[in-house]
Design a protein around this motif. Structure first.
Motif, mmCIF file in Angstrom:
data_model
loop_
_atom_site.group_PDB
_atom_site.id
_atom_site.type_symbol
_atom_site.label_atom_id
_atom_site.label_comp_id
_atom_site.label_asym_id
_atom_site.label_seq_id
_atom_site.Cartn_x
_atom_site.Cartn_y
_atom_site.Cartn_z
ATOM 1 N N HIS A 293 0.810 -1.211 0.000
ATOM 2 C CA HIS A 293 0.000 0.000 0.000
ATOM 3 C C HIS A 293 0.849 1.269 0.000
ATOM 4 O O HIS A 293 0.342 2.362 -0.260
ATOM 5 N N THR B 194 -3.671 6.178 -2.513
ATOM 6 C CA THR B 194 -4.889 5.506 -2.972
ATOM 7 C C THR B 194 -5.563 6.272 -4.096
ATOM 8 O O THR B 194 -5.940 5.685 -5.124
ATOM 9 N N VAL C 54 -5.705 2.418 3.287
ATOM 10 C CA VAL C 54 -5.894 3.644 2.521
ATOM 11 C C VAL C 54 -4.877 4.694 2.963
ATOM 12 O O VAL C 54 -4.663 4.915 4.152
ATOM 13 N N MET D 184 -14.168 0.004 -2.593
ATOM 14 C CA MET D 184 -13.289 0.496 -1.532
ATOM 15 C C MET D 184 -14.092 1.259 -0.487
ATOM 16 O O MET D 184 -13.819 1.154 0.719
ATOM 17 N N LEU E 116 -3.269 -1.433 -7.375
ATOM 18 C CA LEU E 116 -4.219 -1.189 -6.297
ATOM 19 C C LEU E 116 -4.918 -2.482 -5.904
ATOM 20 O O LEU E 116 -5.283 -3.290 -6.754
#
Length: 249
Positions: A47, A64, A60, A132, A54
């Motif tokens: 991440h 992102t 997050v 998401m 992704l």
């Protein structure tokens, strides 16, 4: 005859030079680090890796939105994101249109970790942003404010060949290309319903807090988020889209 006094460089001249050199050194170091990460010679969590694809379940952060924006120009990568998730979907054939209501790289969504009131058509970037939002916002907000999970989201549609606010003239709505979704409410695990129209300014403060947390959290993924705070036309639903503007109201 006395010699001339020694010349001293002004601190006001030295300071910008030092700052400039530090900035150049910092940019050079960042470029080298980026190259090492891209080459796989420096390992960082997925991440935090700007080059890693992704994943909907990823933590997050500031990367992102950058990764989400890349999907708008990369249809195959966008579908790969959905493929590596628990989203139930199927691709839809592109549909050309002379009236601004065509479909490109769209999918039909049946559900994710939380079911939806009915399946819907969405552009792939919208589908990823919705997944998401479902993963990182809806569930956590419900557990924090209402002490239980959300079983189902109630949506009021995505694809509709129309202009903004149903006007006869003007710009096409993001709904015209299935690039927007309207959310009217949420069904909780115990069967009770949280309704945007009733509970946004309702007496139950916990439900109102949940809805505002949902609105605020949605702004982390969608380009445009409109709530009852925006205008009367949105008094009974949230509008989320992946258009060319940015708004969180």
């Amino acid at each position: 005859m006395q010699p001339p006094p020694p010349q001293h460089k002004s601190k006001t001249r030295i300071f910008p030079v030092v700052l400039g050199r530090l900035a150049v050194a910092g940019l050079l170091g960042l470029a080298i680090l980026s190259c090492l990460i891209w080459a796989g010679m420096v390992a960082v969590p997925r991440h935090l890796n700007p080059f890693a694809p992704l994943h909907i379940a990823d933590e997050v952060n500031w990367l992102t939105r950058i990764k989400l924006s890349r999907l708008e120009g990369d249809g195959s990568q966008c579908l790969a994101v959905l493929e590596n998730s628990d989203v139930s979907y199927k691709p839809i054939a592109d549909r050309r249109s002379d009236d601004g209501c065509g479909l490109s790289n769209a999918v039909e969504i049946a559900g994710a970790s939380r079911a939806v009131s009915r399946s819907f058509t969405a552009s792939c970037p919208l589908a990823v942003a919705w997944a998401m939002f479902d993963e990182h916002v809806v569930g956590p907000a419900a557990r924090r404010h209402l002490g239980q999970d959300v079983a189902r989201m109630i949506h009021a549609g995505t694809y509709a060949c129309r202009n903004i606010n149903h006007r006869a003239q003007g710009r096409r709505s993001e709904h015209a290309t299935a690039n927007a979704i309207d959310i009217a409410g949420f069904v909780l695990a115990d069967g009770r319903e949280v309704d945007v129209k009733r509970d946004w300014e309702g007496e139950d403060q916990r439900r109102a807090a949940f809805l505002r947390a949902v609105r605020d959290g949605a702004c982390r993924f969608f380009d445009v988020v409109l709530s009852p705070d925006y205008n009367e036309a949105h008094h009974d639903h949230f509008h989320f889209d992946m258009g060319s503007y940015r708004a969180c109201r």
